[in-house]
Write a protein that holds these residues in place. Structure first.
Motif, short mmCIF file in Angstrom:
data_model
loop_
_atom_site.label_atom_id
_atom_site.label_comp_id
_atom_site.label_asym_id
_atom_site.label_seq_id
_atom_site.Cartn_x
_atom_site.Cartn_y
_atom_site.Cartn_z
N MET A 1 2.82 -5.40 -3.37
CA MET A 1 2.35 -4.36 -2.49
C MET A 1 3.47 -3.90 -1.56
O MET A 1 3.61 -2.70 -1.31
N ALA A 2 4.23 -4.82 -1.05
CA ALA A 2 5.32 -4.47 -0.14
C ALA A 2 6.38 -3.64 -0.86
O ALA A 2 6.93 -2.70 -0.28
N ALA A 4 5.87 -1.56 -3.28
CA ALA A 4 5.34 -0.20 -3.44
C ALA A 4 5.48 0.59 -2.15
O ALA A 4 5.77 1.79 -2.17
N LEU A 5 5.29 -0.06 -1.01
CA LEU A 5 5.44 0.62 0.28
C LEU A 5 6.89 1.03 0.51
O LEU A 5 7.17 2.14 0.98
#
Length: 50
Positions: A1-2, A4-5
């Motif tokens: 997730m990180a 993708a950010l």
């Protein structure tokens, strides 16, 4: 997730936030319509008859 950010932030900086937002919105809409078309006909036998 990180990851993708971080990637999203980098792409937003490179191409412009508005452009990146519009690409995401159009991509989401196209994917939603494709899923609706693929699943909607199969689940509703009445739709396949017309």
């Amino acid at each position: 997730m990180a990851a993708a950010l971080i990637l999203g932030g980098e792409l937003g900086d490179r191409f412009g936030r508005r452009t990146y937002y519009m690409i995401g919105t159009v991509g989401f809409t196209i994917a939603s319509v494709a899923i609706l078309a693929a699943v909607g006909v199969r689940r509703n036998p009445e739709a396949a008859r017309h």
